[in-house]
Design a protein around this motif. Sequence first.
Motif, short mmCIF file in Angstrom:
data_model
loop_
_atom_site.label_atom_id
_atom_site.label_comp_id
_atom_site.label_asym_id
_atom_site.label_seq_id
_atom_site.Cartn_x
_atom_site.Cartn_y
_atom_site.Cartn_z
N TRP A 91 0.84 -1.20 0.00
CA TRP A 91 0.00 0.00 0.00
C TRP A 91 0.87 1.25 0.00
N THR A 92 1.61 1.49 1.09
CA THR A 92 2.25 2.80 1.22
C THR A 92 3.33 3.03 0.16
N VAL A 269 11.33 6.97 3.10
CA VAL A 269 10.87 6.73 1.73
C VAL A 269 9.38 7.01 1.64
N MET A 270 8.66 6.67 2.72
CA MET A 270 7.21 6.87 2.70
C MET A 270 6.83 8.29 3.09
N VAL A 271 7.54 8.85 4.06
CA VAL A 271 7.06 10.14 4.57
C VAL A 271 7.57 11.30 3.71
N LEU A 272 8.70 11.15 3.04
CA LEU A 272 9.23 12.28 2.25
C LEU A 272 8.28 12.70 1.13
N VAL A 403 2.55 8.10 12.62
CA VAL A 403 3.33 8.47 11.44
C VAL A 403 2.64 7.94 10.19
N LEU A 404 2.35 6.64 10.21
CA LEU A 404 1.94 5.99 8.97
C LEU A 404 0.49 6.29 8.60
#
Lengths: 569, 202
Positions: A91-92, A269-272, A403-404
């Motif tokens: 997903w993310t 990688v996910m949050v940027l 966070v996620l």
Amino acid sequence: MTNISLEPIEIVRGQPYPGAPDNWKRFFTFSTDHKVIGIQYIVTSFIFFLVGGLFAMIMRGELITPEADLVDRTVYNALFTMHGSVMLFFWTFPVLVGLGNYLVPLMIGARDMAFPRLNAVSFWMIPIAGILMMSSFLIPGGPSQSGWWAYPPVSLQNPTNNLINGQVLWILSVAISGVSSIMGAVNFVTTIFKMRAPGMTWFRTPAFVWSVLAAQLIQLYGLPSLTGGAIMLLLDLTAGTSFFTPERGGNPIVYQHFFWFYSHPAVYVMVLPVFGIFSEVLPVHARKPLFGYRVIAVSSVIITVISSAVWVHHMFASATPPWMRMFFMVTTMLVAVPSGIKVFGWVATIWGGKMRFTTPMLFALGGISNWVFAGITGIFLGSVPIDLHVHNTYFVVGHFHYVLYGAIVMGIYAGIYHWFPKMTGRMYYEGLGKLHFVLTYVGTALIFLPMHPLGLMGMPRRVASYDPEFAFWNVVASIGGFLLGLSTLPFILNMVSAWVRGEKVGNNPWRAYGLEWLTSSPPSVENYEELPLVVSGPYGYGRSEPLVSNVPNPDLTEFSESLTPQEAS
Amino acid sequence: MTVERAISQDTEATVRQHQEHDEAGNSKFGFIVFLLSESVIFLSFFVGYTIFKTTTADWYPEGVTGLETKEPLINTIVLISSSFVIYVAERYLHDKKLWGFRIFLLATMAMGGYFLFGQTVEWSGLPFKFQDGLFGGMFYLLTGFHGLHVLTGILLQGLMLGRSLIPNNYDNGYFGVEATSLFWHFVDVIWIVLYTLIYVWQ
């Protein structure tokens, strides 16, 4: 590598494609168009999001009572393993790759990604890997039960003694998604370095593109480490080696290093890209330039660099020597600096702006507020004494879900709503969008906030039953979990109905400033009839300078004239 | 048509030409990025080897005292020299001398083949197995993973050799050959580190 799509360019250029009713079949083909691939990524990963969410709701159903009564303990183990793995790997990561795929070539003024066929191959690996992982429910012994991090020696247990067991399928599936990510990363980095439109210097490149670049660089240096660890784990499991088998001289801690060297930076990688979405959405809906654009852009790269040296903070309780704990505590705290700079920049961007509380803006603001909260608990966890106290408790679970889900998923929603008119040429329904936002925000707080007191009280994570003293907060969390499940319904209804019969709103409904808004909605196969010549930086709200010199500039004026005070409030 | 529009169309043509021309450049850039990423897998194996070697009490399996270094050294010299041979092949192709290219590429393949042969001979004579402790595991993992890369390199060279038989195939650039050559240099550099780590540092 050629840059040619399957159709002759002369015939289809300038024609919109996905809106045409006979063209929906494109999304089920091996298309090399980055926009088709982007939507394929987004829709596929959203289906996996629903699957992972279903697992989560079964777990919340189990945890609504202290006893283990709804599912078997081994099923519960399999559920949390699959929940984590699906949510991250299917997903993310892919949904953000999908958004990047759709937006990066449009934002930098390119006709496609650098390697279109490689791009399509990367996408088609995702459903294959996802189905492979799901198929482990059907084999004897069921799916892997060792959690998404697959620590040995737990992950090396093989009660069924079959060569094909849940853990082996898990490793293969993660390996396929890893190959897909590496190919995607090579593609993104090459595209961003080599294919920016003439005149688009680094400091005229939108912050979203910077953040995607920073994130993909992490994939390139981090993912090989996980691959190395996974190869060794697979050999231990199938070929009889003893790299991580303690009773035969192996060292399982080394696996933890391999794993976290990638999997902590993987958070960035996910949050940027989500930071990038915030940086794009806020200026449009606050009608102000992004405050400190250059600093925000560069801070993404700084996060890339620092995040390569923080991974041991996951291992403070893994017999890590004190000097190492101290070093990684300091580096972990350091990441808060570039992240804090970004938050400061966003707050300053909306300060005094003409805010429009549209759905993407609400999701962006909600995401930022959750990010601040998650960042603060992150500082808690980065400091050794507190981490040792709450290690492996629900405090950690609460932190990373903030966070996620709180920041990243809400940021993804903000991005999808914001660029929905670009992708489809139609507007989503604002009322349903706001309902979706309220359900998501309230649900997030209800499910993940109680996990913090639970963790401080000492409730361990990954358990199907617990002491009755934890019951109250667990009931609250479960209600929040079901609310989050419910929140996807208005979203799906909104997206499907708006795509089919939403109001047609033209090329630039937000009156936004940026190259992607120069194209038609949806953009033609070749994106631009003429490649734009960029003459100034992004976010030119309230300035008079043109963005491009050879094609008409985005129209910002009409909006401010038609804006009534009610709309602005 | 206005003058401005004419100018912008002219620019457009230049831009398009530039982009089409630069596709080989993109591919090369992308391939280098990929190799850098690939080298991190080896790096993590090397780090793993170092950690295991420095922290394990019984590093060698019973009855093993060390590795024979002479024959692997010959192997090493052959593999390193082949890097220069493939460079010569590339120069011949650059000068459009196809036969020189083919001969030197074939020589590179032969040298790579000799390396793999030597590796197989060495493996078959070793007194320990893949399953024998951390040393056995790491030794076969590192040399085997590198050997797979050598094999890939030879197959790529065979492909490039076959494509040189298609008339005029390399007239408009030869990114495939450049990539194959880069890959081969990469495999060599990795071997130097690997040889130092496993054979020299005993």
